[in-house]
Scaffold this motif. Structure first.
Motif, PDB file in Angstrom:
ATOM      1  N   TRP A 199      31.624  -6.368 -59.989  1.00 39.82           N
ATOM      2  CA  TRP A 199      31.842  -7.111 -58.737  1.00 39.82           C
ATOM      3  C   TRP A 199      30.915  -6.627 -57.622  1.00 39.82           C
ATOM      4  N   ILE A 200      30.498  -5.369 -57.665  1.00 37.60           N
ATOM      5  CA  ILE A 200      29.658  -4.865 -56.582  1.00 37.60           C
ATOM      6  C   ILE A 200      28.291  -5.545 -56.569  1.00 37.60           C
ATOM      7  N   LEU A 201      27.839  -6.002 -57.746  1.00 38.97           N
ATOM      8  CA  LEU A 201      26.557  -6.699 -57.818  1.00 38.97           C
ATOM      9  C   LEU A 201      26.640  -8.111 -57.262  1.00 38.97           C
ATOM     10  N   GLN A 202      27.882  -8.618 -57.060  1.00 44.05           N
ATOM     11  CA  GLN A 202      28.075  -9.965 -56.528  1.00 44.05           C
ATOM     12  C   GLN A 202      28.238  -9.970 -55.012  1.00 44.05           C
ATOM     13  N   ARG A 203      28.270  -8.791 -54.415  1.00 43.97           N
ATOM     14  CA  ARG A 203      28.430  -8.728 -52.957  1.00 43.97           C
ATOM     15  C   ARG A 203      27.217  -9.351 -52.276  1.00 43.97           C
ATOM     16  N   TYR A 206      24.393  -6.986 -51.140  1.00 44.92           N
ATOM     17  CA  TYR A 206      23.496  -6.500 -52.194  1.00 44.92           C
ATOM     18  C   TYR A 206      22.392  -7.524 -52.484  1.00 44.92           C
ATOM     19  N   SER A 207      22.765  -8.780 -52.596  1.00 42.43           N
ATOM     20  CA  SER A 207      21.780  -9.829 -52.858  1.00 42.43           C
ATOM     21  C   SER A 207      20.798  -9.964 -51.699  1.00 42.43           C
ATOM     22  N   SER A 208      21.301  -9.897 -50.472  1.00 37.74           N
ATOM     23  CA  SER A 208      20.426 -10.003 -49.304  1.00 37.74           C
ATOM     24  C   SER A 208      19.426  -8.856 -49.255  1.00 37.74           C
ATOM     25  N   TRP A 209      19.893  -7.665 -49.578  1.00 37.03           N
ATOM     26  CA  TRP A 209      18.998  -6.499 -49.573  1.00 37.03           C
ATOM     27  C   TRP A 209      17.884  -6.652 -50.617  1.00 37.03           C
ATOM     28  N   LYS A 225      14.922  -2.040 -43.265  1.00 33.12           N
ATOM     29  CA  LYS A 225      15.234  -3.214 -44.075  1.00 33.12           C
ATOM     30  C   LYS A 225      15.142  -2.922 -45.577  1.00 33.12           C
ATOM     31  N   ASN A 226      14.536  -1.811 -45.928  1.00 30.74           N
ATOM     32  CA  ASN A 226      14.447  -1.425 -47.327  1.00 30.74           C
ATOM     33  C   ASN A 226      15.627  -0.579 -47.781  1.00 30.74           C
ATOM     34  N   VAL A 227      16.550  -0.280 -46.872  1.00 34.83           N
ATOM     35  CA  VAL A 227      17.633   0.662 -47.161  1.00 34.83           C
ATOM     36  C   VAL A 227      18.955  -0.088 -47.311  1.00 34.83           C
ATOM     37  N   LEU A 228      19.719   0.302 -48.338  1.00 34.29           N
ATOM     38  CA  LEU A 228      21.086  -0.193 -48.532  1.00 34.29           C
ATOM     39  C   LEU A 228      22.020   1.010 -48.556  1.00 34.29           C
TER      40      LEU A 228
END
Length: 490
Positions: A199-203, A206-209, A225-228
């Motif tokens: 589920w964390i990959l669907q946040r 995460y996709s925006s980053w 902007k390169n940091v999550l």
């Protein structure tokens, strides 16, 4: 004057003598006087013997021709006797009338000699051809042998090159003195339950980053902007979730032409901070045996410059004693590149002051990991109910209700759920005690409450002199975090 029916020897001798007499005095110095055919054959034989061994075949051929001549000699002798016998004078006359003219007869002999010469030349060519074939075969065998030797030498060079590279890598690894950075990842992946953490990959964060395109080089405020940043409280299961992120980024790093990468040669690197292992990583008082912090910083910069568009993942940043200094150094190394960085930590670290206030964030909330909680609780509770370990009050039909109740009490702490199940499986608990633990809310609330209750229960079963030892052993088994779990026995 030579008789018409003279033998070939006489004709040859007469002709040779005439030839020699007609030579000038100057030319006579260059020619040997030959009296008969035998002298000429002997002279030729002496000259051939003086040549190299290869011409011995020509000598053999000449001997064969001479043998043929000798075999014909009786015939000529018989003819000579026949035509010179007085008793057969009339026959001689008749023979004279029917005898083939000498020119025709000699021409026939020359023709036969020519054919023999042709046969001799053909045989000589065959001998030379066989010898050439023999040499060619020998050369071909030598070529194959040399080719095999070259292959062996090439393999040996490649093996030596590989050994040299392996030795250099080992020396470099020893110089860097890196810890077992893959061990925590493999351990967490092994503990991970099937189909959990996806589920964390669907946040959307995460996709925006991933899709964020950052100009290269990412200097200043653009670097953020390169940091999550992924934050969650202690026991949420951050390390298990990190394995899903690492697997996804590893798959992406292998794809070519990513929209976020300037260089197709991308890769993935990750590291798990662990306070309990921090002492092993200290490079102090090792002199030049290991690389200095400055040397490692230069090495990281070169690495990131060569592999733009790569991914860096750091789990447990809150367990790094000098996390602020680490972030400053990492930013200096990475802001000249387009690599993307993931930090997984607890929410109390103030990262904005170093990396900037506009980093992508995923603050994991309560009950977001409910799927993981159920996956841990369900099989263990089903087993207890199936074996009747909860007494007559609960049966297999109560599994889902108990899973839901305990999951809510876990308060999204995966470690709490795992520890509770291990405790309920203890052979030292009775069915009544297990039911009391499940139904008791306050005493086992939260991770500290659960650990304290377990330690108090153990304290009742062992001598008081062993309490401290048991407490330390137990805490070392259930806790690998910097926040101390320090509940008393009493």
């Amino acid at each position: 004057m030579t008789d018409k029916f003279s033998s070939a020897e006489v004709v040859f001798a007469t002709t040779a003598k005439r030839f020699y007499e007609e030579l000038s005095n100057e030319n006579k110095l260059n020619f040997q006087e030959i009296e008969n055919a035998e002298d000429m054959v002997a002279s030729i034989e002496r000259n051939i013997v003086q040549l190299n061994s290869r011409t011995s075949r020509l000598l053999d051929a000449c001997k064969k021709v001479d043998n043929f001549r000798q075999s014909m000699d009786p015939f000529f002798r018989i003819v000579d006797i026949f035509v010179s016998t007085r008793l057969l004078g009339n026959v001689a006359i008749i023979w004279d009338l029917s005898w083939t003219p000498f020119d025709d007869w000699f021409s026939e002999i020359l023709g036969r000699l020519k054919r023999h010469q042709q046969d001799f030349d053909s045989g000589l060519k065959n001998v030379y051809s066989e010898e050439l074939i023999m040499h060619f075969n020998a050369m071909d065998l030598e070529r194959v042998k040399n080719s095999e030797q070259r292959d062996v030498l090439s393999e040996q060079r490649e093996a030596a090159k590989k050994r040299s590279i392996d030795e250099k890598i080992k020396k470099l690894q020893k110089w860097i003195a890196s810890p077992n950075w893959t061990g925590p990842y493999e351990a967490a992946k092994e503990k991970r339950l099937a189909d959990t953490g996806l589920w964390i990959l669907q946040r959307p964060e995460y996709s925006s980053w991933l899709e964020q395109e950052v100009p290269y080089p990412a200097r200043g405020s653009v670097f953020v902007k390169n940091v999550l940043v992924v934050t969650a409280k202690l026991g949420f299961g951050n390390t298990i979730l990190s394995t899903r992120i690492i697997e996804d980024l590893r798959r992406r790093s292998r794809l070519c032409g990513q929209s976020w990468g300037q260089n197709p040669a991308t890769t993935l690197a990750y590291f798990y901070f662990d306070q309990q292992q921090a002492d092993r990583y200290s490079h102090e008082s090792q002199g030049q045996i290991c690389g200095s912090a400055q040397s490692l910083e230069i090495l990281i910069r070169i690495y990131l410059e060569q592999l733009n568009g790569s991914f860096l993942v750091f789990d447990g940043l809150d367990e790094c004693p000098e996390w602020a200094e680490f972030l400053v150094t990492l930013r200096k190394c990475a802001e000249e590149t387009s690599c993307k960085i993931v930090f997984i930590t607890r929410p109390h670290l103030l990262l904005d002051a170093i990396i900037g206030p506009k980093a992508f964030r995923m603050d994991l909330k309560l009950n977001e990991n409910m799927n993981e909680m159920h996956a841990i609780l369900r099989p263990e509770l089903a087993d207890l109910l199936q074996r009747g370990k909860l007494g007559p009050k609960y049966g297999p039909h109560d599994t889902e209700n108990l899973v839901k109740s305990l999951a809510e009490r876990a308060n999204s702490i995966v470690l709490w759920a795992a520890l509770m199940m291990k405790y309920l499986q203890s052979p030292y608990l009775s069915s009544t005690e297990r039911v009391e633990i499940i139904e008791e809310v306050k005493s086992f609330q939260g991770l500290h409450g659960l650990v304290g209750a377990i330690l108090l229960d153990i304290g009742k079963r062992v001598p008081k002199s062993q309490h401290e030892k048991i407490r330390r052993v137990f805490l070392s088994l259930v806790s690998s975090r910097t926040t101390p779990l320090d509940p008393p026995f009493d």
